[in-house]
Design a protein around this motif. Structure first.
Motif, PDB file in Angstrom:
ATOM      1  N   LYS A  41      -0.900  -7.030  -3.448  1.00  0.00           N
ATOM      2  CA  LYS A  41      -2.317  -6.717  -4.174  1.00  0.00           C
ATOM      3  C   LYS A  41      -2.451  -5.141  -3.178  1.00  0.00           C
ATOM      4  N   GLY A  42      -1.790  -3.831  -4.540  1.00  0.00           N
ATOM      5  CA  GLY A  42      -1.829  -2.854  -3.720  1.00  0.00           C
ATOM      6  C   GLY A  42      -1.370  -2.789  -2.214  1.00  0.00           C
ATOM      7  N   ASP A  43      -2.378  -2.129  -0.956  1.00  0.00           N
ATOM      8  CA  ASP A  43      -1.683  -2.498   0.170  1.00  0.00           C
ATOM      9  C   ASP A  43      -2.732  -3.624   1.058  1.00  0.00           C
ATOM     10  N   VAL A 104       1.016   2.114   0.204  1.00  0.00           N
ATOM     11  CA  VAL A 104      -0.165   2.974  -1.516  1.00  0.00           C
ATOM     12  C   VAL A 104       0.096   4.139  -0.589  1.00  0.00           C
TER      13      VAL A 104
END
Length: 138
Positions: A41-43, A104
């Motif tokens: 999730k994201g970074d 990210v």
């Protein structure tokens, strides 16, 4: 690292361990390396190494899987995987900080990783310091 980020890293590792115990090693390692899976999730992502330093799963870069990271150094020259392995041998879980590429922001940032030993694997997740300032909640 804010307490919420510390807690989130521990939660991700606990979630990964539960999934590993439920599904078995092959399925879990494949899911941990799935960039669209529930462990990325994201970074934030999960990665797994064995005690020889081989990367068995990596949520941000599947090209790392199968590579030996024992002598890989971070941006400051630290052999962080060696530190994770040495710590896991002596205390089963803990924290290691190093500088690593953030998928990210596309730059190197300080990162703190929580790990737990599970059988012959070390399951890890962490967060980047740059992101700590902007996080209000998870």
């Amino acid at each position: 690292m804010p307490e919420k980020s510390l807690q989130k890293a521990k939660e991700w590792v606990a979630k990964a361990i539960a999934f590993y115990n439920q599904t078995g090693q092959a399925v879990a390692l494949a899911e941990f390396s799935n960039p669209k899976g529930s462990f990325v999730k994201g970074d934030m992502y999960v990665f797994v190494v064995n005690f020889r330093g081989t990367m068995l799963a990596h949520g941000a870069n599947d090209k790392y899987v199968g590579q030996n990271f024992m002598d890989v150094r971070d941006a400051n020259g630290k052999k962080f995987v060696q530190e994770i392995i040495q710590s896991a041998r002596s205390k089963d879980s803990g924290w290691v900080e190093y500088v690593w590429y953030n998928p990210v922001t596309k730059g190197d940032l300080p990162k703190q990783v929580y790990f737990e030993k599970v059988n012959d694997l070390i399951i890890c997740s962490g967060d980047y310091k740059e992101m700590w300032k902007s996080q209000s909640s998870f």
